[in-house]
Design a protein around this motif. Structure first.
Motif, PDB file in Angstrom:
ATOM      1  N   LEU A 101       0.874  -1.173   0.000  1.00  0.00           N
ATOM      2  CA  LEU A 101       0.000   0.000   0.000  1.00  0.00           C
ATOM      3  C   LEU A 101       0.914   1.227   0.000  1.00  0.00           C
ATOM      4  CD1 LEU A 101      -2.300  -1.313   2.825  1.00  0.00           C
ATOM      5  CD2 LEU A 101      -3.022  -0.978   0.460  1.00  0.00           C
ATOM      6  N   THR A 102       0.672   2.178  -0.913  1.00  0.00           N
ATOM      7  CA  THR A 102       1.578   3.324  -1.043  1.00  0.00           C
ATOM      8  C   THR A 102       0.786   4.613  -1.200  1.00  0.00           C
ATOM      9  OG1 THR A 102       3.154   1.876  -2.175  1.00  0.00           O
ATOM     10  CG2 THR A 102       3.563   4.221  -2.307  1.00  0.00           C
ATOM     11  N   LEU A 103       1.037   5.547  -0.286  1.00  0.00           N
ATOM     12  CA  LEU A 103       0.447   6.892  -0.343  1.00  0.00           C
ATOM     13  C   LEU A 103       1.543   7.918  -0.104  1.00  0.00           C
ATOM     14  CD1 LEU A 103      -2.816   6.524   1.802  1.00  0.00           C
ATOM     15  CD2 LEU A 103      -2.622   6.533  -0.694  1.00  0.00           C
ATOM     16  N   ALA A 104       1.568   8.956  -0.929  1.00  0.00           N
ATOM     17  CA  ALA A 104       2.524  10.058  -0.777  1.00  0.00           C
ATOM     18  C   ALA A 104       3.952   9.536  -0.635  1.00  0.00           C
ATOM     19  CB  ALA A 104       2.142  10.959   0.389  1.00  0.00           C
ATOM     20  N   ARG A 105       4.302   8.586  -1.493  1.00  0.00           N
ATOM     21  CA  ARG A 105       5.644   7.985  -1.558  1.00  0.00           C
ATOM     22  C   ARG A 105       6.060   7.273  -0.275  1.00  0.00           C
ATOM     23  NH1 ARG A 105       5.869  12.908  -3.502  1.00  0.00           N
ATOM     24  NH2 ARG A 105       7.211  13.735  -1.891  1.00  0.00           N
ATOM     25  N   ARG A 106       5.096   6.893   0.535  1.00  0.00           N
ATOM     26  CA  ARG A 106       5.379   6.135   1.747  1.00  0.00           C
ATOM     27  C   ARG A 106       4.602   4.819   1.676  1.00  0.00           C
ATOM     28  NH1 ARG A 106       3.821   7.553   7.927  1.00  0.00           N
ATOM     29  NH2 ARG A 106       4.757   5.688   8.793  1.00  0.00           N
ATOM     30  N   THR A 107       5.236   3.724   2.091  1.00  0.00           N
ATOM     31  CA  THR A 107       4.566   2.426   2.063  1.00  0.00           C
ATOM     32  C   THR A 107       4.039   2.086   3.453  1.00  0.00           C
ATOM     33  OG1 THR A 107       6.636   1.245   2.461  1.00  0.00           O
ATOM     34  CG2 THR A 107       5.977   1.568   0.160  1.00  0.00           C
ATOM     35  N   ALA A 123      -7.092   6.177  10.298  1.00  0.00           N
ATOM     36  CA  ALA A 123      -6.550   5.679   9.029  1.00  0.00           C
ATOM     37  C   ALA A 123      -5.968   6.866   8.265  1.00  0.00           C
ATOM     38  CB  ALA A 123      -7.634   5.011   8.200  1.00  0.00           C
ATOM     39  N   LEU A 124      -5.327   6.541   7.173  1.00  0.00           N
ATOM     40  CA  LEU A 124      -4.880   7.522   6.197  1.00  0.00           C
ATOM     41  C   LEU A 124      -5.462   7.050   4.870  1.00  0.00           C
ATOM     42  CD1 LEU A 124      -3.136  10.050   6.202  1.00  0.00           C
ATOM     43  CD2 LEU A 124      -1.203   8.626   5.563  1.00  0.00           C
ATOM     44  N   ALA A 125      -6.306   7.889   4.246  1.00  0.00           N
ATOM     45  CA  ALA A 125      -7.031   7.498   3.031  1.00  0.00           C
ATOM     46  C   ALA A 125      -6.497   8.258   1.829  1.00  0.00           C
ATOM     47  CB  ALA A 125      -8.521   7.779   3.203  1.00  0.00           C
ATOM     48  N   GLY A 126      -6.314   7.534   0.723  1.00  0.00           N
ATOM     49  CA  GLY A 126      -5.881   8.188  -0.500  1.00  0.00           C
ATOM     50  C   GLY A 126      -5.896   7.229  -1.676  1.00  0.00           C
ATOM     51  N   ILE A 127      -5.829   7.802  -2.871  1.00  0.00           N
ATOM     52  CA  ILE A 127      -5.715   6.991  -4.079  1.00  0.00           C
ATOM     53  C   ILE A 127      -4.271   6.503  -4.157  1.00  0.00           C
ATOM     54  CG2 ILE A 127      -5.901   6.968  -6.597  1.00  0.00           C
ATOM     55  CD1 ILE A 127      -8.620   7.317  -5.188  1.00  0.00           C
TER      56      ILE A 127
END
Length: 187
Positions: free
Chosen positions: A81-87, A113-117
């Protein structure tokens, strides 16, 4: 008991035994045992949960039938799972239109949670995220690719039935790969 100092940590058991741990040997101290539960470790209610493609009837949540079935602790395309270049190690990956219903154990107060595409979709993707506790809307937000991840911190005190809906938004279902990273309930 636990005492912290610049030199390290002193632990004392209920029986009175003391252990000194030097600061250089400490990586972390984790007090979450029994207080944090990741939703990716819970089973959703299969009778209430479903995924509905943009064209077609609702489908069972089965990865052998549907390539966009929800994924636990991995992205829809596989990998982390990867958001804003962080896994992230824990979370759920959902494609629009997916509804998951969870029966929450008693005693939990917060959902975070942290939600994003997912980063793999660049600036594509656009979903409506709704989180409902016992038929009361706790969160309703549009999440779009290219946007900063959305921090989620909700009061779920007393909630027994939690519904997460990832719905179609502006671009039908194109690139609608929502990651809910570190999705957990906390006592």
């Amino acid at each position: 008991s636990l005492a912290l100092s610049d030199a390290g940590c002193t632990l004392e058991t209920a029986a009175g035994a003391k252990v000194n741990v030097p600061a250089a040997a400490l990586a972390r101290i984790d007090f979450s045992q029994g207080k944090v539960l990741y939703l990716s470790d819970l089973d959703w209610d299969a009778t209430q949960s479903e995924r509905t493609p943009y064209f077609g009837p609702p489908m069972p949540l089965d990865a052998s039938v549907d390539p966009y079935a929800p994924q636990r602790d991995r992205a829809l395309e596989g990998g982390e799972l990867t958001l804003a270049r962080r896994t992230y190690r824990k979370g759920l990956a959902l494609h629009s239109r997916t509804r998951l219903v969870f029966r929450l154990p008693e005693g939990y107060r917060r959902l975070t949670a942290l939600a994003g595409i997912d980063d793999r979709l660049s600036d594509q993707g656009n979903v409506k995220l709704e989180i409902v506790g016992d038929e009361k809307t706790l969160l309703s937000a549009i999440v779009s690719g290219g946007d900063a991840p959305l921090p989620v911190d909700l009061d779920v005190s007393g909630v027994r039935r939690l519904t997460i809906l990832v719905d179609f938004a502006n671009d039908q279902d194109v690139a609608d790969h929502l990651d809910l990273c570190e999705l957990r309930i906390i006592k």
